[in-house]
Scaffold this active site. Structure first.
Site, PDB file in Angstrom:
ATOM      1  N   GLY A  66      -2.402  -2.770   2.916  1.00 19.30           N
ATOM      2  CA  GLY A  66      -3.231  -1.822   3.631  1.00 19.30           C
ATOM      3  C   GLY A  66      -3.887  -0.836   2.681  1.00 19.30           C
ATOM      4  O   GLY A  66      -5.048  -0.447   2.869  1.00 19.30           O
ATOM      5  N   THR A  67      -3.161  -0.449   1.646  1.00 15.97           N
ATOM      6  CA  THR A  67      -3.705   0.488   0.658  1.00 15.97           C
ATOM      7  C   THR A  67      -4.915  -0.105  -0.047  1.00 15.97           C
ATOM      8  O   THR A  67      -5.940   0.569  -0.226  1.00 15.97           O
ATOM      9  CB  THR A  67      -2.624   0.863  -0.373  1.00 15.97           C
ATOM     10  OG1 THR A  67      -1.598   1.609   0.286  1.00 15.97           O
ATOM     11  CG2 THR A  67      -3.199   1.690  -1.503  1.00 15.97           C
TER      12      THR A  67
ATOM     13  N   ASN B  39       0.623   7.572  11.245  1.00 16.34           N
ATOM     14  CA  ASN B  39       1.876   6.945  10.843  1.00 16.34           C
ATOM     15  C   ASN B  39       3.090   7.840  11.022  1.00 16.34           C
ATOM     16  O   ASN B  39       4.215   7.357  11.104  1.00 16.34           O
ATOM     17  CB  ASN B  39       1.796   6.473   9.381  1.00 16.34           C
ATOM     18  CG  ASN B  39       1.345   7.570   8.442  1.00 16.34           C
ATOM     19  OD1 ASN B  39       0.285   8.164   8.630  1.00 16.34           O
ATOM     20  ND2 ASN B  39       2.137   7.837   7.418  1.00 16.34           N
TER      21      ASN B  39
ATOM     22  N   CYS C  77       5.645   6.602   2.020  1.00 14.02           N
ATOM     23  CA  CYS C  77       4.871   6.669   0.781  1.00 14.02           C
ATOM     24  C   CYS C  77       4.974   8.027   0.103  1.00 14.02           C
ATOM     25  O   CYS C  77       4.587   8.176  -1.044  1.00 14.02           O
ATOM     26  CB  CYS C  77       3.408   6.340   1.049  1.00 14.02           C
ATOM     27  SG  CYS C  77       3.184   4.660   1.674  1.00 14.02           S
TER      28      CYS C  77
END
Length: 384
Positions: A71-72, A151, A325
């Protein structure tokens, strides 16, 4: 005691059916899909079948799906690629203040390259303010990036509403759908986005594989150079087992969505009820009626989330204080700060994120243990 895993917004267990689907592509079908011999072309056909299936699920065309490593990477490709491609049009970019670090740090890097960044704050419910966004638009705005689902809090953002505003001005619209893909049903045309990112490991697929939806009329520049893989946008030999696993995981998620939604709604409410009964003073950071059903974010003023997470881990209950993260960063959640929570409230936050593999008995045990640990930590904290 067996582990209870309630950190599913960080990552999920890979579904055994997905593992079974992937297994032959490690050992039996291992040809390079760029090779023209039969071993390569056979694998290429499977990749294109997976691409077609994924596109169908989200209402896109096959040629609009680009496979990436995460996704990053998808977020970087969307934001950087579009910014570079439209540099002659303008250098103003808008992102929300509650984005994942994949967007926020990419925006920061683009700022160092001469782009101008505006950050839109949400309301106290964690939902981006439409009017604030409208007021931030400029003639030289080239791209807006607002996540679909946050998120940390699970708040669902008004993507379709925002898209109507941007379409009138010919501004590209990207949404990070990493937390919604596989948990919500959506179609890209109804959302009205030009680009969308997703990651398989958030919905019981493998790690190391994601995709970028890019409307075929949108031009973006590659951010790495190499061969002509993935429509010339993302070079590098494809992660074939990962692609197969992603497509299978998305199929399972879509077919089981109704049951997933029902169970998550029931289990989240049960968790909230148990904690409410056991802990008198907490703040609900998740807007229950406007959030994804698997996520619950609470703040317990007077304690530190890190201490709570570690105490729960010792009891074999896995949770997080926010985004995985940024778990090594002891500073309070940037999401909660943007929502107006004070440092004391932000410092004591806990994110509970469920999956279809969690049982009702796990919810009950975890809820009671969370309450016990919060009360114990408060007794250990002077003046609380």
């Amino acid at each position: 005691m067996e582990m209870i895993y309630l950190d599913n917004n960080a990552t999920t267990v890979t579904d055994p059916a997905v593992v079974d689907e992937m297994r032959p592509y490690f050992s039996d079908y291992y040809g390079n899909p760029s090779s023209i011999h039969s071993a390569g072309s056979e694998v290429k056909l499977k990749i294109e079948e997976a691409r077609r299936n994924i596109a169908t699920r989200i209402g896109a065309e096959k040629e609009e799906i680009v496979f990436t490593g995460s996704g990053t990477e998808s977020d970087n490709l969307a934001l950087r690629g579009a910014a570079y491609a439209r540099r002659a049009v303008g250098k103003h970019i808008i992102v929300s203040a509650i984005e994942h670090s994949a967007i926020l740090n990419t925006a920061k890097a683009l700022q160092s390259e001469g782009f101008e960044i505006s950050y839109i704050k949400p309301g106290k419910d964690g939902i981006v303010d439409y009017k604030s966004l409208e007021n931030a638009l400029r003639d030289d705005t080239v791209i807006v990036s607002i996540m679909h689902v946050n998120n940390e809090t699970g708040a669902i953002q008004p993507i379709s509403e925002i898209s109507g505003l941007l379409r009138k001005r010919n501004i590209l619209f990207h949404t990070d759908a990493v937390q919604s893909t596989g948990k919500m049903l959506y179609e890209v045309d109804i959302l009205g986005v030009d680009m969308l990112t997703a990651s398989a490991h958030k919905f019981h697929g493998p790690k190391g594989i994601g995709f970028l939806y890019k409307k075929k009329t949108v031009a973006i520049n590659p951010i790495i150079t190499g061969g002509g893989h993935e429509l010339g946008i993302r070079p590098g030999t494809e992660n074939v087992p990962g692609i197969i696993g992603l497509a299978k995981a998305l199929d399972i998620a879509y077919l089981g969505h109704s049951e997933f939604s029902r169970r998550m709604t029931k289990q989240r409410q049960a968790m909230l009820d148990i904690i409410s009964e056991g802990v008198g003073d907490f703040i609900l950071n998740t807007p229950i009626e406007a959030s994804i059903e698997n996520t619950l974010n609470l703040s317990f003023p007077g304690i530190e989330s890190e201490a709570l997470v570690l105490m729960l881990s010792d009891k074999n209950i896995m949770l997080s204080g926010g985004s995985a993260c940024s778990s090594s960063d002891s500073s309070p959640s940037h999401v909660l700060r943007a929502m107006g929570r004070n440092p004391k409230e932000s410092a004591g936050s806990l994110r509970i994120s469920l999956s279809r593999f969690n049982t009702d008995s796990e919810i009950e045990r975890a809820g009671r243990t969370i309450a016990e640990c919060v009360n114990k930590l408060r007794k250990l904290s002077p003046g609380v």
